[in-house]
Design an enzyme around this catalytic site. Structure first.
Site, PDB file in Angstrom:
ATOM      1  N   ASP A 147       7.333  -1.905   8.250  1.00 44.38           N
ATOM      2  CA  ASP A 147       6.956  -2.202   6.867  1.00 44.38           C
ATOM      3  C   ASP A 147       6.764  -0.920   6.068  1.00 44.38           C
ATOM      4  O   ASP A 147       7.194  -0.818   4.909  1.00 44.38           O
ATOM      5  CB  ASP A 147       5.654  -3.008   6.838  1.00 44.38           C
ATOM      6  CG  ASP A 147       5.736  -4.283   7.646  1.00 44.38           C
ATOM      7  OD1 ASP A 147       6.859  -4.756   7.874  1.00 44.38           O
ATOM      8  OD2 ASP A 147       4.680  -4.798   8.047  1.00 44.38           O
ATOM      9  N   HIS A 168      -0.310  -3.019   8.692  1.00 47.89           N
ATOM     10  CA  HIS A 168       1.127  -3.262   8.573  1.00 47.89           C
ATOM     11  C   HIS A 168       1.812  -2.766   9.832  1.00 47.89           C
ATOM     12  O   HIS A 168       1.305  -1.886  10.540  1.00 47.89           O
ATOM     13  CB  HIS A 168       1.717  -2.539   7.353  1.00 47.89           C
ATOM     14  CG  HIS A 168       1.591  -3.298   6.078  1.00 47.89           C
ATOM     15  ND1 HIS A 168       2.448  -4.320   5.746  1.00 47.89           N
ATOM     16  CD2 HIS A 168       0.716  -3.178   5.050  1.00 47.89           C
ATOM     17  CE1 HIS A 168       2.107  -4.807   4.553  1.00 47.89           C
ATOM     18  NE2 HIS A 168       1.048  -4.119   4.123  1.00 47.89           N
ATOM     19  N   HIS A 176       0.839  -1.197   0.000  1.00 46.93           N
ATOM     20  CA  HIS A 176       0.000   0.000   0.000  1.00 46.93           C
ATOM     21  C   HIS A 176       0.882   1.258   0.000  1.00 46.93           C
ATOM     22  O   HIS A 176       0.632   2.209  -0.745  1.00 46.93           O
ATOM     23  CB  HIS A 176      -0.920   0.007   1.224  1.00 46.93           C
ATOM     24  CG  HIS A 176      -2.031  -0.987   1.159  1.00 46.93           C
ATOM     25  ND1 HIS A 176      -1.814  -2.341   1.191  1.00 46.93           N
ATOM     26  CD2 HIS A 176      -3.372  -0.828   1.076  1.00 46.93           C
ATOM     27  CE1 HIS A 176      -2.975  -2.982   1.130  1.00 46.93           C
ATOM     28  NE2 HIS A 176      -3.935  -2.083   1.050  1.00 46.93           N
TER      29      HIS A 176
END
Length: 336
Positions: A259, A255, A212
């Site tokens: 990350d 996440h 993302h």
């Protein structure tokens, strides 16, 4: 082309050449041609048209698209295999995280992030479509995203982290993961374009690093690089959308913070390094002093960019023939 034996305008009889080749007799009046002007005709070849500075190279663009498709499939296959290796959520809780430990998870936040992803992606598609050198820009985006997907497929596979969310739905694990099962999972992920908002992303374990964040940051970088600099309001809106989308990922506990940080670092370094090389043709040469040329993907970059000479100008036109459009919109320079 005829050239006379002697064409020295300042004739001197003492010169060795004139001694061997005396001037011709000027006729009955005894005049000499020593002081006469002589015209020499030289045939100049017509200039050869040079190659375009920014060639389309549609074939290379299609090749970059195939590379992107291959590495996207590779990332989905990696996730399909990782899913069965994720630690049991009932036994292993989320890892300590300085951000996630201090905010309560909000389930709808992940949907907001993915809506912003779709807005950013469609904005980039619209921008690239009306860019005059759209094939060059597309080729670069395809190649950079291909490299990011390839590296992500490796990092998520080699290190599997426990679930960061306690409420995100994960499909049941398989006792024996067969190749057919992996193909089915990968096809399901591909059909949903890797998003969970459509209910297709039900496999867990794709943490390092955040896909993302990669898409949101890349979307902002593309808009900031290939849109006019005077459209600063659009740049700020893209930056705010990117930052909001990343924040929503953390708010949803989709996440870990590491990350997101790794995804930001990898995406920005790749984008800025790629464009530094692309905008400076001298760096296309790999020698002992060009340390950027030691990047593992440099030979791929050099193949795709060797015919592009200099920064791509910010020029736009319509890809479809419209009668009333005569010329492309040209900007004075990249800083305008």
């Amino acid at each position: 082309m005829e050239v006379p034996d002697a064409y020295d305008y300042g004739y001197s009889g003492n010169h060795s050449y004139h001694q061997q080749h005396p001037p011709p007799d000027g006729g009955s009046n005894g005049s000499s041609c020593a002081g006469d002007a002589v015209m020499i005709k030289i045939d100049v070849p017509s200039p050869v048209p040079s190659e375009p500075r920014f060639p389309k190279e549609v074939g290379k663009t299609c090749m970059a698209l195939l590379m992107l498709g291959f590495n996207f499939i590779l990332a989905t296959v990696s996730l399909a295999m990782v899913h069965d290796r994720v630690p049991n959520r009932d036994t292993y809780g989320p890892l300590p995280d300085v951000v996630l430990d201090n905010i309560r998870p909000v389930e709808w936040a992940l949907n907001v992030s993915e809506v912003l992803i779709m807005v950013m992606v469609n904005s980039c598609v619209l921008l690239i479509t009306f860019h005059k050198h759209r094939f060059i820009v597309m080729r670069r985006v395809f190649l950079m995203m291909s490299l990011l997907y390839f590296m992500r497929s490796i990092t998520m596979y080699v290190t599997v982290l426990p679930m960061s969310s306690t409420s995100y739905y994960c499909s049941p694990k398989s006792n024996a993961t067969t190749p057919l099962e992996i193909v089915k999972r990968a096809f399901q992920l591909i059909s949903g374009f890797g998003l969970s908002i459509n209910g297709k992303h039900t496999y867990c374990g794709d943490y390092i690093y955040s896909g993302h964040t990669v898409t949101l940051v890349m979307g902002y970088l593309i808009i900031a690089e290939y849109s006019p600099k005077k459209f600063w309001i659009i740049h700020w809106l893209a930056w705010c959308a990117s930052l909001t989308g990343v924040s929503m990922v953390l708010l949803a506990h989709g996440h870990y913070t590491v990350d997101v940080l790794i995804a930001y670092y990898v995406t920005t370094r790749l984008f800025w390094t790629y464009h530094t090389l692309a905008n400076n043709s001298l760096l296309l040469k790999q020698n002992g002093h060009n340390y950027i040329g030691r990047e593992w993907w440099f030979f791929i970059f050099r193949y795709f960019e060797k015919n592009v000479r200099g920064p791509v100008p910010l020029q736009y036109d319509c890809p479809f023939p419209i009668p009333w459009t005569k010329r492309a919109l040209k900007l004075p320079n990249r800083d305008s």
